[in-house]
Design a protein around this motif. Structure first.
Motif, short mmCIF file in Angstrom:
data_model
loop_
_atom_site.label_atom_id
_atom_site.label_comp_id
_atom_site.label_asym_id
_atom_site.label_seq_id
_atom_site.Cartn_x
_atom_site.Cartn_y
_atom_site.Cartn_z
N PHE A 190 102.10 64.37 41.63
CA PHE A 190 102.34 65.47 41.90
C PHE A 190 102.26 66.03 42.72
O PHE A 190 101.29 66.11 43.29
CB PHE A 190 102.65 65.84 40.19
CG PHE A 190 102.96 66.04 39.46
CD1 PHE A 190 103.39 66.26 39.10
CD2 PHE A 190 102.30 64.54 38.15
CE1 PHE A 190 104.85 65.81 37.82
CE2 PHE A 190 103.16 64.06 37.48
CZ PHE A 190 104.67 64.53 36.70
N ALA A 239 108.08 70.45 39.80
CA ALA A 239 108.14 69.08 38.60
C ALA A 239 109.02 69.28 37.94
O ALA A 239 108.99 67.68 37.40
CB ALA A 239 106.22 69.74 37.95
N MET A 292 110.76 65.91 38.50
CA MET A 292 110.37 64.64 37.91
C MET A 292 109.67 64.46 35.98
O MET A 292 110.08 62.42 36.29
CB MET A 292 108.42 64.43 38.23
CG MET A 292 107.48 63.48 38.05
SD MET A 292 107.24 62.31 39.06
CE MET A 292 107.07 63.36 40.70
N LEU A 293 110.07 64.85 35.78
CA LEU A 293 110.17 64.29 34.35
C LEU A 293 111.50 63.64 33.79
O LEU A 293 111.60 62.43 33.28
CB LEU A 293 110.36 65.51 33.28
CG LEU A 293 110.38 65.56 31.25
CD1 LEU A 293 109.00 64.65 31.35
CD2 LEU A 293 110.40 67.13 31.38
N ILE A 351 110.59 59.72 34.95
CA ILE A 351 109.86 59.94 34.21
C ILE A 351 109.94 59.37 32.97
O ILE A 351 110.23 58.32 32.54
CB ILE A 351 108.58 60.84 33.50
CG1 ILE A 351 107.07 60.70 35.17
CG2 ILE A 351 107.09 59.72 32.36
CD1 ILE A 351 106.64 62.13 34.72
N THR A 378 104.81 51.65 28.31
CA THR A 378 104.32 52.72 29.86
C THR A 378 103.33 53.41 29.80
O THR A 378 102.96 54.10 29.16
CB THR A 378 105.39 53.63 29.92
OG1 THR A 378 107.02 53.41 29.52
CG2 THR A 378 105.66 54.21 31.69
N LEU A 379 102.10 52.76 30.59
CA LEU A 379 100.81 53.62 30.79
C LEU A 379 101.46 54.56 31.68
O LEU A 379 101.96 54.60 33.91
CB LEU A 379 100.48 52.80 31.61
CG LEU A 379 98.66 52.84 31.36
CD1 LEU A 379 98.40 53.25 29.83
CD2 LEU A 379 97.61 52.00 31.71
N LEU A 380 101.01 55.82 31.62
CA LEU A 380 101.40 57.05 32.37
C LEU A 380 100.18 57.19 33.51
O LEU A 380 99.23 57.75 32.33
CB LEU A 380 102.26 58.21 32.19
CG LEU A 380 102.32 60.02 32.48
CD1 LEU A 380 103.58 59.26 33.21
CD2 LEU A 380 103.01 60.84 32.00
N THR A 426 98.40 60.01 36.35
CA THR A 426 99.38 60.56 37.03
C THR A 426 97.43 61.29 38.15
O THR A 426 97.09 62.21 38.49
CB THR A 426 99.22 62.35 36.18
OG1 THR A 426 97.92 62.09 35.56
CG2 THR A 426 100.49 61.97 35.01
N ILE A 434 94.19 50.00 37.46
CA ILE A 434 94.34 49.36 36.48
C ILE A 434 95.68 47.55 36.69
O ILE A 434 95.58 47.33 36.41
CB ILE A 434 95.79 49.73 36.65
CG1 ILE A 434 95.77 52.07 35.75
CG2 ILE A 434 96.65 49.03 35.74
CD1 ILE A 434 95.28 51.57 34.82
#
Lengths: 340, 340
Positions: free
Chosen positions: B68, B74, B77-78, B81, B95-97, B99, B110
């Motif tokens: 971001f 913004a 971006m959603l 995602i 899905t591991l988000l 940010t 990770i």
DNA sequence: CACTGTCGTCGAACCGGTTCGATTCGAACC
DNA sequence: GGTTCGAATCGAACCGGTTCGACGACAGTG
């Protein structure tokens, strides 16, 4: 990949000693601890998450169930997602984002497979079918959004009753005696968005108590319909001097509507909205509004959830935390104009 | 919790047989298979994700690194995602988000802990410091956004060069001979948003080839500044009949700007934007525009990543998939007005 | 000096899956 | 009738961590 066995070998100790040296759960001699830490550094050791989860029954991951509804302002959801994710990370948790259509199935699947330590549910509906699953799940959960029956679960939401009252009171104190309230469409309600009702009912009741007029209208959530409806409302209620907007589309449309009628806020009409700070910024909306406080709600929900996971929180009592509304003053309210 | 041991006991077989019955990796008699499946149903068995990950070295989770940037729109971006998350789920992945501010650290952490099977990087910059880590990671990755050096990694992005050319060509064919292009602010460029350059350069070059005028301007990304700049641009270039907007804020401000000057599109001026479909809907923007195709890019990135994880894809060759731009026609272009 | 307690370390077991031989059995083949 | 083969199943080992119990060394105590 490098395992704790490698670390142990390089440090010249047993696997268990290496583990204790890293966790600090038993006393370890300074020399050994140093050797282990050096081995970790040199080898670049990072524990395997799956193995750790298996051994400890903790994944350090939270499940975030977002619920996207058609024709809702989606970007608002992003604020909640970010608030939760960032706060979770601060607390040492990662976030598994679940956007499945079928929230019930997703919740069940993730819960049963022990992929997460807890859940955050966003956009919780009045009668949310995910709650029963959550109540019987092995992991705790926090809700963002107040359901009809929150028993047994921690809930975080804006206090929409207080918000409705605050909007009315603020304009009443300035001297306004006739207001218009534009809510979100009724079908938002049908889907369980009872907060629309809570705000509208509270506003209406407060107006009645104060002895002032409040005209309530369920607006559309799309352009240009909502703009046309606003025009009509202003025509129908020429004596109204205050406009309360619990409808994002209405707020976005209002500047043009006012402009085309040659009106301006707050000189001709006072306006109070109810939408996020972020929404206001994106659309450059000049109206005072009650912030949705997505970030703050996300933070609180995560903090509570984490304390429940840690066992710090009292497991018996559940909280219903309704955030007191606050008006971000952007200068769109004033005393009503004097009639000629 | 119910384990495969419980299932085996209830079905009266060994753990390994139960496992094979469920995975189908060895032949199993129909009777035993049925008994195992019945036990699974009755007990409500779901495999433990951690144990499975440990045994198979597969987590069935993808890491999604969002980046971001301040003062970027913004909500766009959603869309990425959601596109990624939904497609991943269809392919059997969660899905591991991520940010985190520090994308490099997040990626490393990770990756090393083996929490995911692969990565999707969003909003990749020209010179993205996450790429080196990704190249040396144990898991494959897909990029959304074209970096300067994409070697060794699969990339998916809109073809901004083609987009710049398409915008110019479209208006040229209609007869326009003088255009204005409003880009995003220069500091977006500095942060690595080279796509702004790619589009602008291609547009300028194409205009030169066609022998028409193109006035290029880096606009602000906030209101009301961008509105004022648009006014100024229109004043400075009165002969311009076409407006190209690679700047979301400019697109949002344009309706008011045109309205206040008594102009309308396409009668007085033709307009082509470059923003997502979703953005257009949210702001009810009436301009034809090249969609960002966030959803489609997300899908492609996931599909490629999954085939790489499965080993289906040729591990040697990497793809750079630049999506051909398409103009969503909203009727804001026409032949230029004839001068009196 | 024997006894007790604490510290530091190790080996083994365990978490809940998968997978690799080994084994048994019956059918097919020569 | 012995051999071969495939089907079906089992036990054991393994994945990579954590944790429990045991044990030796050493210090303090009476």
């Amino acid at each position: 990949m490098v395992t704790i066995g490698d670390v142990a070998r390089v440090a010249g100790v047993s696997r268990s000693t290496a583990s204790y040296a890293l966790s600090g759960k038993r006393s370890i001699s300074p020399e050994v601890r140093e050797k282990v830490e050096e081995a970790v550094r040199n080898l670049g050791y990072t524990p395997n998450a799956g193995a750790k989860a298996l051994a400890t029954s903790q994944t350090k991951v939270l499940g975030l169930l977002a619920r996207f509804l058609e024709d809702e302002f989606a970007p608002a959801m992003l604020q909640y997602i970010l608030g939760v994710t960032n706060r979770a990370r601060e607390a040492g948790y990662d976030t598994l984002l679940l956007t499945d259509e079928d929230g019930v199935a997703a919740l069940k699947r993730i819960s049963d497979s022990r992929m997460v330590d807890g859940f955050i549910l966003l956009n919780v509906a009045e009668n949310d079918d995910r709650l029963d699953i959550l109540r019987s799940a092995a992991q705790p959960g926090s809700l963002v959004g107040l359901p009809g029956d929150p028993s047994g679960i921690d809930v975080f939401d804006l206090d929409f009753v207080a918000a409705g009252r605050l909007m009315v009171e603020t304009l009443h104190e300035l001297g306004h005696r006739s207001l218009i309230l534009v809510s979100q469409p009724e079908h938002v309600l049908e889907r369980g968005g009872a907060y629309v009702w809570r705000l509208a009912n509270a506003a209406q009741q407060r107006a009645a108590e104060l002895g002032i007029e409040l005209h309530h209208h369920f607006g559309s959530s799309s352009q240009p319909e909502i703009g046309i409806e606003l025009e009509r409302l202003l025509d129908e209620h020429p004596s109204a001097t205050g406009l309360l907007l619990n409808n994002e589309a209405a707020a976005a449309a209002l500047p043009n509507v006012l402009h085309s009628r040659g009106l301006s806020a707050p000189a001709d009409i006072s306006v109070i909205g109810r939408y996020s700070d972020d929404f206001a910024r994106t659309f450059s909306l000049p109206y005072s509004a009650i912030d949705s406080a997505a970030d703050e709600l996300g933070r609180r929900a995560v903090e509570r959830l984490v304390s429940r996971i840690d066992g710090t929180a009292d497991a018996e009592t559940t909280v219903v935390d309704l955030l007191a509304p606050r008006i971000d003053d952007r200068g769109s309210t004033a005393v009503p104009p004097t009639r000629h």
